[in-house]
Every structure is written in structure tokens, then in C-alpha cells.
Design a protein around this motif. Structure first.
Motif, PDB file in Angstrom:
ATOM      1  N   MET A 175       0.826  -1.205   0.000  1.00 44.84           N
ATOM      2  CA  MET A 175       0.000   0.000   0.000  1.00 44.84           C
ATOM      3  C   MET A 175       0.859   1.255   0.000  1.00 44.84           C
ATOM      4  O   MET A 175       0.641   2.185  -0.775  1.00 44.84           O
ATOM      5  N   ALA A 176       1.843   1.281   0.899  1.00 47.68           N
ATOM      6  CA  ALA A 176       2.716   2.455   1.011  1.00 47.68           C
ATOM      7  C   ALA A 176       3.482   2.695  -0.279  1.00 47.68           C
ATOM      8  O   ALA A 176       3.614   3.834  -0.749  1.00 47.68           O
ATOM      9  N   GLU A 177       3.976   1.624  -0.890  1.00 49.54           N
ATOM     10  CA  GLU A 177       4.751   1.749  -2.127  1.00 49.54           C
ATOM     11  C   GLU A 177       3.876   2.212  -3.297  1.00 49.54           C
ATOM     12  O   GLU A 177       4.385   2.786  -4.262  1.00 49.54           O
ATOM     13  N   ALA A 178       2.554   1.953  -3.199  1.00 46.46           N
ATOM     14  CA  ALA A 178       1.632   2.340  -4.272  1.00 46.46           C
ATOM     15  C   ALA A 178       1.047   3.733  -4.060  1.00 46.46           C
ATOM     16  O   ALA A 178       0.231   4.181  -4.866  1.00 46.46           O
ATOM     17  N   GLY A 179       1.421   4.399  -2.971  1.00 44.51           N
ATOM     18  CA  GLY A 179       0.971   5.774  -2.758  1.00 44.51           C
ATOM     19  C   GLY A 179      -0.082   5.968  -1.698  1.00 44.51           C
ATOM     20  O   GLY A 179      -0.548   7.093  -1.478  1.00 44.51           O
ATOM     21  N   CYS A 180      -0.485   4.903  -0.997  1.00 44.90           N
ATOM     22  CA  CYS A 180      -1.467   5.050   0.077  1.00 44.90           C
ATOM     23  C   CYS A 180      -0.800   5.736   1.269  1.00 44.90           C
ATOM     24  O   CYS A 180       0.265   5.315   1.715  1.00 44.90           O
ATOM     25  N   TRP A 181      -1.449   6.769   1.784  1.00 42.56           N
ATOM     26  CA  TRP A 181      -0.842   7.512   2.889  1.00 42.56           C
ATOM     27  C   TRP A 181      -1.787   7.703   4.076  1.00 42.56           C
ATOM     28  O   TRP A 181      -1.382   8.175   5.134  1.00 42.56           O
ATOM     29  N   TYR A 182      -3.061   7.276   3.945  1.00 38.78           N
ATOM     30  CA  TYR A 182      -4.047   7.563   4.991  1.00 38.78           C
ATOM     31  C   TYR A 182      -5.133   6.489   4.957  1.00 38.78           C
ATOM     32  O   TYR A 182      -5.601   6.112   3.874  1.00 38.78           O
ATOM     33  N   VAL A 183      -5.533   5.997   6.127  1.00 39.74           N
ATOM     34  CA  VAL A 183      -6.586   4.980   6.177  1.00 39.74           C
ATOM     35  C   VAL A 183      -7.588   5.284   7.292  1.00 39.74           C
ATOM     36  O   VAL A 183      -7.242   5.903   8.306  1.00 39.74           O
ATOM     37  N   HIS A 184      -8.809   4.861   7.066  1.00 38.34           N
ATOM     38  CA  HIS A 184      -9.817   4.797   8.126  1.00 38.34           C
ATOM     39  C   HIS A 184      -9.764   3.374   8.686  1.00 38.34           C
ATOM     40  O   HIS A 184     -10.015   2.413   7.956  1.00 38.34           O
ATOM     41  N   LEU A 185      -9.428   3.253   9.939  1.00 36.46           N
ATOM     42  CA  LEU A 185      -9.260   1.941  10.578  1.00 36.46           C
ATOM     43  C   LEU A 185     -10.473   1.672  11.458  1.00 36.46           C
ATOM     44  O   LEU A 185     -10.735   2.415  12.410  1.00 36.46           O
ATOM     45  N   GLY A 186     -11.190   0.598  11.164  1.00 37.27           N
ATOM     46  CA  GLY A 186     -12.433   0.307  11.879  1.00 37.27           C
ATOM     47  C   GLY A 186     -12.199  -0.312  13.241  1.00 37.27           C
ATOM     48  O   GLY A 186     -12.095  -1.535  13.368  1.00 37.27           O
ATOM     49  N   ILE A 187     -12.103   0.533  14.261  1.00 42.23           N
ATOM     50  CA  ILE A 187     -11.936   0.044  15.633  1.00 42.23           C
ATOM     51  C   ILE A 187     -13.265   0.121  16.398  1.00 42.23           C
ATOM     52  O   ILE A 187     -13.606  -0.770  17.163  1.00 42.23           O
ATOM     53  N   GLU A 188     -14.006   1.192  16.220  1.00 45.82           N
ATOM     54  CA  GLU A 188     -15.350   1.392  16.762  1.00 45.82           C
ATOM     55  C   GLU A 188     -15.385   1.665  18.265  1.00 45.82           C
ATOM     56  O   GLU A 188     -16.154   2.502  18.728  1.00 45.82           O
ATOM     57  N   SER A 189     -14.577   0.941  19.063  1.00 47.17           N
ATOM     58  CA  SER A 189     -14.625   1.125  20.515  1.00 47.17           C
ATOM     59  C   SER A 189     -13.309   0.701  21.140  1.00 47.17           C
ATOM     60  O   SER A 189     -12.621  -0.192  20.629  1.00 47.17           O
ATOM     61  N   GLY A 190     -12.967   1.333  22.274  1.00 45.51           N
ATOM     62  CA  GLY A 190     -11.790   0.928  23.044  1.00 45.51           C
ATOM     63  C   GLY A 190     -12.136  -0.030  24.165  1.00 45.51           C
ATOM     64  O   GLY A 190     -11.318  -0.283  25.056  1.00 45.51           O
ATOM     65  N   ASN A 191     -13.333  -0.580  24.127  1.00 49.53           N
ATOM     66  CA  ASN A 191     -13.809  -1.488  25.160  1.00 49.53           C
ATOM     67  C   ASN A 191     -14.091  -2.853  24.533  1.00 49.53           C
ATOM     68  O   ASN A 191     -14.943  -2.961  23.640  1.00 49.53           O
ATOM     69  N   GLN A 192     -13.396  -3.885  24.994  1.00 54.27           N
ATOM     70  CA  GLN A 192     -13.534  -5.196  24.376  1.00 54.27           C
ATOM     71  C   GLN A 192     -14.947  -5.759  24.529  1.00 54.27           C
ATOM     72  O   GLN A 192     -15.468  -6.427  23.626  1.00 54.27           O
ATOM     73  N   ARG A 193     -15.588  -5.471  25.658  1.00 54.73           N
ATOM     74  CA  ARG A 193     -16.956  -5.956  25.849  1.00 54.73           C
ATOM     75  C   ARG A 193     -17.892  -5.355  24.808  1.00 54.73           C
ATOM     76  O   ARG A 193     -18.766  -6.042  24.271  1.00 54.73           O
ATOM     77  N   THR A 194     -17.685  -4.060  24.519  1.00 53.86           N
ATOM     78  CA  THR A 194     -18.497  -3.417  23.482  1.00 53.86           C
ATOM     79  C   THR A 194     -18.230  -4.035  22.118  1.00 53.86           C
ATOM     80  O   THR A 194     -19.158  -4.305  21.342  1.00 53.86           O
ATOM     81  N   LEU A 195     -16.956  -4.263  21.806  1.00 59.30           N
ATOM     82  CA  LEU A 195     -16.604  -4.880  20.529  1.00 59.30           C
ATOM     83  C   LEU A 195     -17.260  -6.251  20.375  1.00 59.30           C
ATOM     84  O   LEU A 195     -17.755  -6.601  19.300  1.00 59.30           O
ATOM     85  N   ASN A 196     -17.253  -7.015  21.448  1.00 62.74           N
ATOM     86  CA  ASN A 196     -17.903  -8.330  21.398  1.00 62.74           C
ATOM     87  C   ASN A 196     -19.408  -8.176  21.199  1.00 62.74           C
ATOM     88  O   ASN A 196     -20.031  -8.926  20.447  1.00 62.74           O
TER      89      ASN A 196
END
Length: 251
Positions: A202-223
Motif C-alpha cells: 500500500m505504502a509503495e503504491a501511494g497510500c498515505w491515509y486509512v480509516h481503521l475500523g476500531i469502533e470502541s476501546g472497550n472489548q466488551r463493546t466490541l464483542n
């Protein structure tokens, strides 16, 4: 004629609460084309026989009629590129975070194999039909056209996640790199299923920014939302992207 998430999720509401004559459910390219072709034949929307067109809803004596669902388009390469010549591209600034301008949005894939409870994909996904992919060559052809005809220097992949198919994603990156387009780009990623080989490509092809789907910092919420990731995977993904100077917005 109305289409999109709203009418697909709540059939009939637009027909009853607006001046809409026909609702188009799910993917609309083929359905809308058939509707327009029928209209051009009869020159009158009321003379069209809507029961013969798949994937639509309409009122008849105030009763909602829904035709059989239209199959998804399997071969995304068969869809023509957007008719951008019909609009003024200069009026569309693009994503508010950018490295180069002007920008455009493209779609590398459709569908998502995951089942997060909050996502609009539940409107679109059907059993046995997850992800459909455009070929790397088809994507690169659209990017070349954007650069040549419209002077586009940066693009955003609006697919749900680039890393739903690793070999395919790497092939896209290699195609962009090999064509030496000189374009910068952005995309969306999941925290898991993110090997270093892909991030490097990705970096070599010019990608410099991503939206990373984390949604929450709480594992119980993620589950609870069935995100199917761990906080450790989120941390590792952020560190890996940082290693290759790819900026990250955690969503």
C-alpha cells in the motif's frame, strides 16, 4: 424514482410519504436502466408495466407491490465507469483530509463478509453473497482515466475494507505502482487480517491515509457489536501502519 439505503431498508415509506412513483431496492444500475428504457418506449411512467422489472416497489390502489429481488451484479467490471463527463468535477472538492488535489472517489469492491450489528451492510448483504471484487486492471484503468481526463491526483477507495481479500488487495497495489500513476490515495481497513506484506505494498503504491475500523476501546463493546476484533489487533494494526508512514484515523 427513489433508491438507496432508505427505501431498501424500509420499503414503501417513500411511496407513501413523498411523490415517489417507484422505489428501487439494492443495486440500482440494471434496474434503473430497464426503467429508463421502458419510459423511453412509452413516454409515460403510468404506461410502464412495473411487475416485469425485478427489484422495485410501487403502489397499486394504495397497496405496496414488490417485485422479486434482483440478483447482485457478479462481474463488477461489466459496470461502465461513472459518467463524470456529465458533471463539473471542479465543483466536488473531495475528502477534507488530502495530500493532493483535486480528488475523486472510487470503489474497489462491493460487500462485506462480516456481520457487525451496527452496519448498513445488513441492508445489502444476502446469504451466500459477500464480497465482489473489481479486477486490478479495471480499477487501474479508471484511475488512469481520472488522471488523464480530469487531472485527479488523489482518490479514496469507498469499498468497505481493502483487506477483505489480501491477494487481491496486493495485486491492486502492484498494478497502481507498476503503472506509475503518481497518485496518492486513501482507503478503509479492518484491524485484523492485515499482514505487513499488504501494508508495505500500500505504502509503495501511494497510500498515505486509512480509516481503521476500531469502533470502541472497550472489548466488551466490541464483542457486543460482533466486530470480531480484539484491542490487541487494533494496537498492532496502528503500529504497523505507523511503521510505513500511513496516517490512521480510528473509527
Amino acid at each position: 424514482i427513489t433508491g438507496g439505503h432508505h427505501v431498501t431498508a424500509i420499503p414503501g415509506e417513500s411511496l407513501k410519504k413523498s411523490k415517489t412513483d417507484i422505489e428501487v431496492y439494492g443495486e440500482g444500475e440494471i434496474t434503473l436502466t430497464e426503467l429508463i428504457q421502458e419510459y423511453l418506449k412509452h413516454k409515460d411512467l403510468k404506461k410502464i408495466n412495473p411487475s416485469k422489472i425485478l427489484g422495485i416497489g410501487y403502489l397499486e390502489n394504495d397497496k405496496l407491490n414488490v417485485t422479486p429481488i434482483r440478483p447482485f451484479i457478479d462481474n463488477l467490471d461489466s459496470i461502465p465507469f461513472p459518467a463524470r463527463d456529465l458533471i463539473n468535477m471542479n465543483e466536488y472538492r473531495g475528502w477534507y483530509i488530502s495530500k493532493q488535489n483535486p480528488q475523486a472517489r472510487v470503489v474497489f469492491s462491493r460487500g462485506c463478509p462480516y456481520n457487525c450489528t451496527f452496519c448498513s451492510n445488513k441492508v445489502w448483504n444476502r446469504p451466500g453473497k459477500g464480497v465482489r471484487l473489481r479486477s486490478p486492471g479495471n480499477i487501474a484503468q479508471e484511475l488512469e482515466l481520472l488522471k488523464k481526463d480530469y487531472g485527479i491526483k488523489e482518490f479514496f477507495d469507498d469499498g468497505d475494507e481493502l483487506n477483505n481479500n489480501i491477494p487481491h488487495a496486493i495485486a491492486i497495489c502492484n498494478e497502481i505502482k507498476n503503472r506509475n500513476l503518481g497518485m496518492t490515495w486513501k482507503c478503509q481497513l479492518r484491524c485484523n487480517n492485515l499482514p505487513e506484506e499488504l501494508v508495505k505494498a500500500m505504502a509503495e503504491a501511494g497510500c498515505w491515509y486509512v480509516h481503521l475500523g476500531i469502533e470502541s476501546g472497550n472489548q466488551r463493546t466490541l464483542n457486543g457489536i460482533r466486530k470480531a476484533i480484539t484491542l490487541k489487533q487494533a494496537e498492532d494494526a496502528c503500529q504497523l501502519l505507523t511503521k510505513y508512514n500511513i496516517k490512521t484515523l480510528a473509527l
